[in-house]
Motif scaffolding. Sequence first.
Motif, PDB file in Angstrom:
ATOM      1  N   LEU A  86      32.496  84.729  59.696  1.00  0.00           N
ATOM      2  CA  LEU A  86      33.547  84.111  58.890  1.00  0.00           C
ATOM      3  C   LEU A  86      33.864  84.911  57.636  1.00  0.00           C
ATOM      4  N   ASP A  87      33.333  86.112  57.535  1.00  0.00           N
ATOM      5  CA  ASP A  87      33.508  86.947  56.358  1.00  0.00           C
ATOM      6  C   ASP A  87      34.926  87.518  56.309  1.00  0.00           C
ATOM      7  N   GLU A  88      35.662  87.205  55.249  1.00  0.00           N
ATOM      8  CA  GLU A  88      37.059  87.634  55.128  1.00  0.00           C
ATOM      9  C   GLU A  88      37.180  89.150  55.021  1.00  0.00           C
ATOM     10  N   GLN A  89      36.257  89.818  54.338  1.00  0.00           N
ATOM     11  CA  GLN A  89      36.332  91.282  54.221  1.00  0.00           C
ATOM     12  C   GLN A  89      36.171  91.947  55.585  1.00  0.00           C
ATOM     13  N   THR A  90      35.273  91.421  56.399  1.00  0.00           N
ATOM     14  CA  THR A  90      35.062  91.973  57.741  1.00  0.00           C
ATOM     15  C   THR A  90      36.305  91.746  58.588  1.00  0.00           C
ATOM     16  N   ARG A  91      36.894  90.568  58.503  1.00  0.00           N
ATOM     17  CA  ARG A  91      38.115  90.268  59.241  1.00  0.00           C
ATOM     18  C   ARG A  91      39.240  91.215  58.827  1.00  0.00           C
ATOM     19  N   MET A  92      39.409  91.392  57.517  1.00  0.00           N
ATOM     20  CA  MET A  92      40.467  92.270  57.015  1.00  0.00           C
ATOM     21  C   MET A  92      40.235  93.723  57.443  1.00  0.00           C
ATOM     22  N   ARG A  93      38.984  94.154  57.481  1.00  0.00           N
ATOM     23  CA  ARG A  93      38.656  95.519  57.904  1.00  0.00           C
ATOM     24  C   ARG A  93      39.048  95.716  59.367  1.00  0.00           C
ATOM     25  N   ALA A  94      38.713  94.755  60.215  1.00  0.00           N
ATOM     26  CA  ALA A  94      39.048  94.853  61.637  1.00  0.00           C
ATOM     27  C   ALA A  94      40.561  94.922  61.833  1.00  0.00           C
ATOM     28  N   LEU A  95      41.283  94.082  61.127  1.00  0.00           N
ATOM     29  CA  LEU A  95      42.739  94.070  61.256  1.00  0.00           C
ATOM     30  C   LEU A  95      43.350  95.356  60.703  1.00  0.00           C
ATOM     31  N   ALA A  96      42.792  95.875  59.616  1.00  0.00           N
ATOM     32  CA  ALA A  96      43.288  97.131  59.041  1.00  0.00           C
ATOM     33  C   ALA A  96      43.068  98.304  59.993  1.00  0.00           C
ATOM     34  N   LEU A  97      42.025  98.226  60.806  1.00  0.00           N
ATOM     35  CA  LEU A  97      41.733  99.284  61.776  1.00  0.00           C
ATOM     36  C   LEU A  97      42.567  99.132  63.047  1.00  0.00           C
ATOM     37  N   GLY A  98      43.345  98.058  63.123  1.00  0.00           N
ATOM     38  CA  GLY A  98      44.243  97.922  64.260  1.00  0.00           C
ATOM     39  C   GLY A  98      43.959  96.778  65.207  1.00  0.00           C
ATOM     40  N   ALA A  99      42.907  95.974  64.941  1.00  0.00           N
ATOM     41  CA  ALA A  99      42.675  94.818  65.812  1.00  0.00           C
ATOM     42  C   ALA A  99      43.931  93.949  65.805  1.00  0.00           C
ATOM     43  N   ARG A 100      44.338  93.482  66.965  1.00  0.00           N
ATOM     44  CA  ARG A 100      45.567  92.696  67.086  1.00  0.00           C
ATOM     45  C   ARG A 100      45.360  91.239  66.724  1.00  0.00           C
ATOM     46  N   ALA A 101      44.115  90.752  66.853  1.00  0.00           N
ATOM     47  CA  ALA A 101      43.840  89.347  66.541  1.00  0.00           C
ATOM     48  C   ALA A 101      42.374  89.196  66.195  1.00  0.00           C
ATOM     49  N   TRP A 102      42.095  88.200  65.370  1.00  0.00           N
ATOM     50  CA  TRP A 102      40.728  87.805  65.023  1.00  0.00           C
ATOM     51  C   TRP A 102      40.626  86.328  65.348  1.00  0.00           C
ATOM     52  N   LEU A 103      39.811  85.995  66.341  1.00  0.00           N
ATOM     53  CA  LEU A 103      39.646  84.618  66.769  1.00  0.00           C
ATOM     54  C   LEU A 103      38.222  84.171  66.476  1.00  0.00           C
ATOM     55  N   ALA A 104      38.097  82.957  65.956  1.00  0.00           N
ATOM     56  CA  ALA A 104      36.783  82.418  65.628  1.00  0.00           C
ATOM     57  C   ALA A 104      36.201  81.681  66.829  1.00  0.00           C
ATOM     58  N   LYS A 105      34.914  81.911  67.072  1.00  0.00           N
ATOM     59  CA  LYS A 105      34.190  81.160  68.103  1.00  0.00           C
ATOM     60  C   LYS A 105      33.881  79.775  67.542  1.00  0.00           C
ATOM     61  N   PRO A 106      33.980  78.745  68.319  1.00  0.00           N
ATOM     62  CA  PRO A 106      34.539  78.719  69.664  1.00  0.00           C
ATOM     63  C   PRO A 106      36.059  78.741  69.608  1.00  0.00           C
ATOM     64  N   VAL A 107      36.664  79.255  70.667  1.00  0.00           N
ATOM     65  CA  VAL A 107      38.121  79.364  70.742  1.00  0.00           C
ATOM     66  C   VAL A 107      38.587  78.616  71.995  1.00  0.00           C
ATOM     67  N   THR A 108      39.768  78.050  71.923  1.00  0.00           N
ATOM     68  CA  THR A 108      40.300  77.388  73.112  1.00  0.00           C
ATOM     69  C   THR A 108      40.763  78.448  74.108  1.00  0.00           C
ATOM     70  N   ASP A 109      40.746  78.088  75.365  1.00  0.00           N
ATOM     71  CA  ASP A 109      41.206  79.005  76.405  1.00  0.00           C
ATOM     72  C   ASP A 109      42.642  79.439  76.129  1.00  0.00           C
ATOM     73  N   ALA A 110      43.492  78.479  75.790  1.00  0.00           N
ATOM     74  CA  ALA A 110      44.908  78.775  75.564  1.00  0.00           C
ATOM     75  C   ALA A 110      45.098  79.748  74.407  1.00  0.00           C
ATOM     76  N   HIS A 111      44.331  79.566  73.337  1.00  0.00           N
ATOM     77  CA  HIS A 111      44.461  80.453  72.180  1.00  0.00           C
ATOM     78  C   HIS A 111      44.032  81.880  72.538  1.00  0.00           C
ATOM     79  N   LEU A 112      42.920  82.012  73.251  1.00  0.00           N
ATOM     80  CA  LEU A 112      42.440  83.332  73.646  1.00  0.00           C
ATOM     81  C   LEU A 112      43.431  84.005  74.597  1.00  0.00           C
ATOM     82  N   LEU A 113      43.880  83.284  75.610  1.00  0.00           N
ATOM     83  CA  LEU A 113      44.817  83.864  76.568  1.00  0.00           C
ATOM     84  C   LEU A 113      46.134  84.242  75.900  1.00  0.00           C
TER      85      LEU A 113
END
Length: 129
Positions: A86-113
């Motif tokens: 849940l660390d915001e800096q880690t999330r921002m780093r992943a997105l800055a490197l090009g990750a298209r989405a950051w989803l938190a576990k647990p995630v619904t099937d519909a959201h992941l798909l």
Amino acid sequence: MPHVPTVAIVDDDEAVREALGDLLMVSGLACHCFESAADFLAARRSRRFDCLVTDIRMPGMNGIELIERLHDERARMPVVVLSSVLDEQTRMRALALGARAWLAKPVTDAHLLGALASAMGSAGPDTGR
């Protein structure tokens, strides 16, 4: 015959890998599961993947290091992060490197798909092997 997208799943939790693999297969996607980033990188040398779903906290190379490696290689494969971190800096780093989405576990099937469809719909082929 139409191309069936292949998703790589990298997560050290076997139950998560199995659940995600089952979901993707019943949704019409092909997938390959890996318990480590190193296993995925080794397979990537000889296989084509249309998208990567990765956890963040893993032994050895973590998810951020994996995304950094793909970024450094100029890989065009879209990345979706699925993590309990849940660390915001880690999330921002992943997105800055090009990750298209950051989803938190647990995630619904519909959201992941939906995130996978969006990520793969906006990506070109991964030519950065």
